[in-house]
Design an enzyme around this catalytic site. Sequence first.
Site, mmCIF file in Angstrom:
data_model
loop_
_atom_site.group_PDB
_atom_site.id
_atom_site.type_symbol
_atom_site.label_atom_id
_atom_site.label_comp_id
_atom_site.label_asym_id
_atom_site.label_seq_id
_atom_site.Cartn_x
_atom_site.Cartn_y
_atom_site.Cartn_z
ATOM 1 N N ARG A 129 0.817 -1.227 0.000
ATOM 2 C CA ARG A 129 0.000 0.000 0.000
ATOM 3 C C ARG A 129 0.849 1.274 0.000
ATOM 4 O O ARG A 129 0.393 2.343 -0.420
ATOM 5 C CB ARG A 129 -0.915 -0.013 1.227
ATOM 6 N N TYR A 175 -13.616 22.131 -10.328
ATOM 7 C CA TYR A 175 -14.192 20.866 -10.787
ATOM 8 C C TYR A 175 -15.404 20.547 -9.898
ATOM 9 O O TYR A 175 -15.294 20.585 -8.665
ATOM 10 C CB TYR A 175 -13.084 19.820 -10.634
ATOM 11 N N ASP A 228 -5.274 22.935 -8.453
ATOM 12 C CA ASP A 228 -5.535 21.819 -9.365
ATOM 13 C C ASP A 228 -4.913 22.199 -10.708
ATOM 14 O O ASP A 228 -5.435 23.031 -11.444
ATOM 15 C CB ASP A 228 -7.048 21.594 -9.482
ATOM 16 N N LYS A 256 -5.776 12.361 -16.877
ATOM 17 C CA LYS A 256 -5.899 13.172 -18.083
ATOM 18 C C LYS A 256 -4.600 13.132 -18.887
ATOM 19 O O LYS A 256 -4.320 12.159 -19.543
ATOM 20 C CB LYS A 256 -6.319 14.603 -17.707
HETATM 21 C C1 LIG Z 1 -11.060 14.998 -14.138
HETATM 22 C C2 LIG Z 1 -10.649 16.024 -13.185
HETATM 23 C C3 LIG Z 1 -10.438 15.729 -11.844
HETATM 24 C C4 LIG Z 1 -10.712 14.353 -11.276
HETATM 25 O O1 LIG Z 1 -9.901 13.360 -11.803
HETATM 26 P P1 LIG Z 1 -10.357 11.831 -11.828
HETATM 27 O O2 LIG Z 1 -9.104 11.108 -12.115
HETATM 28 O O3 LIG Z 1 -11.402 11.713 -12.878
HETATM 29 O O4 LIG Z 1 -10.899 11.533 -10.448
HETATM 30 C C5 LIG Z 1 -9.976 16.720 -11.019
HETATM 31 N N1 LIG Z 1 -9.760 17.966 -11.472
HETATM 32 C C6 LIG Z 1 -9.979 18.304 -12.748
HETATM 33 C C7 LIG Z 1 -9.719 19.696 -13.184
HETATM 34 C C8 LIG Z 1 -10.436 17.355 -13.648
HETATM 35 O O5 LIG Z 1 -10.684 17.702 -14.910
#
Ligand SMILES: *Cc1c(COP(=O)(O)O)cnc(C)c1O
Length: 393
Positions: free
Chosen positions: A58, A111, A183, A208
């Site tokens: 983990r 988000y 973020d 992403k």
């Molecule tokens: C998609 C996204 C997230 C969350 O990511 P996941 O891997 O889908 O949980 C967080 N912040 C932004 C800006 C995003 O586009």
Amino acid sequence: MKKNGSKETLLAHLGRDVAKAQRIINPPVYHASTITYPDVDAWENRHKALYTDMVYGRFGTPTSFALQDAMAEIEGGDRALLYPSGMAAIAAAILGLVKTGDHVLICDVVYAPTRKFCDGLLAGMGVETTYFAPGIGAGIAALIRPNTKIVYLESPGTHTFEIQDIPAIAAEAHKAGCVVLHDNTWATPIFFDSFAKGVDISIHAATKYVVGHSDAMLGALVMKQTHFPAISAATAMLGYCVGPDDAYLGLRGLRTMAVRLKQHHKNGLAVAEWLEQRPEVSRVLHPALPSNPHHALWKRDFTGASGLFGVVLKPAGKASVAALIEGLELFSIGASWGGYESLVTTCYPPRSAEPWNPEGPLLRLHIGLEDPADVIADLEAGFERMKKIKDSA
Ligand SMILES: *Cc1c(COP(=O)(O)O)cnc(C)c1O
């Protein structure tokens, strides 16, 4: 490991220890739960090495350590931790920093699931959230209370792509002892230098652009050493960890991230410029367009734009929008983005600090690695289909 050079050079070499990997270029994918110890002393001292050395599955393996190290170094942070999704990374970062009775400041353009987390889990544990307008700048000072622990940014913001003045906000937040979270999923470390701009913890939905091929869920936090003890403790208590194959896919994606992003920038901007000239379009929400109200701030702080942006159409009915979108051959309708393919969604940004009412339907486009001329032709055919629908807005 080469520590000097441009980001492109670093991406080809970070997190690689060819000698340790038995002379193979890529680190092996270790599948592990139990890690064994040579003696009682090593066993009893294991907690000193969480997330750094092998303790238990983990807490990571050489596969995840390679990605952690690469993420920390490419962004210029001290440490990184990995999560099973971007959302998990967001939750761990916030939960690691707050307790009952605290207050957090969250940018209105975050988000939507981040907002849900604040209004749900955080509110339930007695942590109060105030949302602030993305254009607040140094005005954030007026919202900081004695119990404010976090100032949370997302620039550009989800759906509306509004840029925040991160250096100005961070300066005020730091004066009051708040931790600045950002973020950075949209720009990635390639286009935005979080730590040089005053961020303390940079958040990534690595799902992403890091993974980059729409085939794994992954999150990451990159932070200064100061915050590592609290965030790693919360991560351990929450039990988050990442599967070795997903860590490997993240590392593999990272190698080509700079090259892909340059192309996303180019393709996205070409499509955005074309859309801006269309009679069906009211405005294009892309900060790299000189006409965009956030362009100056973007240009000051960012070195590129990814392939994700918004388009506000002139007033049109639901059937018109469906005719435009549903017949597209190169775009799929779907959440997430950052892969090699183009995507489109309709969206309805939730706002509470200040109203944001688009004059027509809002679409979010992710422009993939296809030839932009083909993407434009696809959209052009979509507008032709739209013209034939006679519905009212
Ligand atoms: C998609 C996204 C997230 C969350 O990511 P996941 O891997 O889908 O949980 C967080 N912040 C932004 C800006 C995003 O586009």
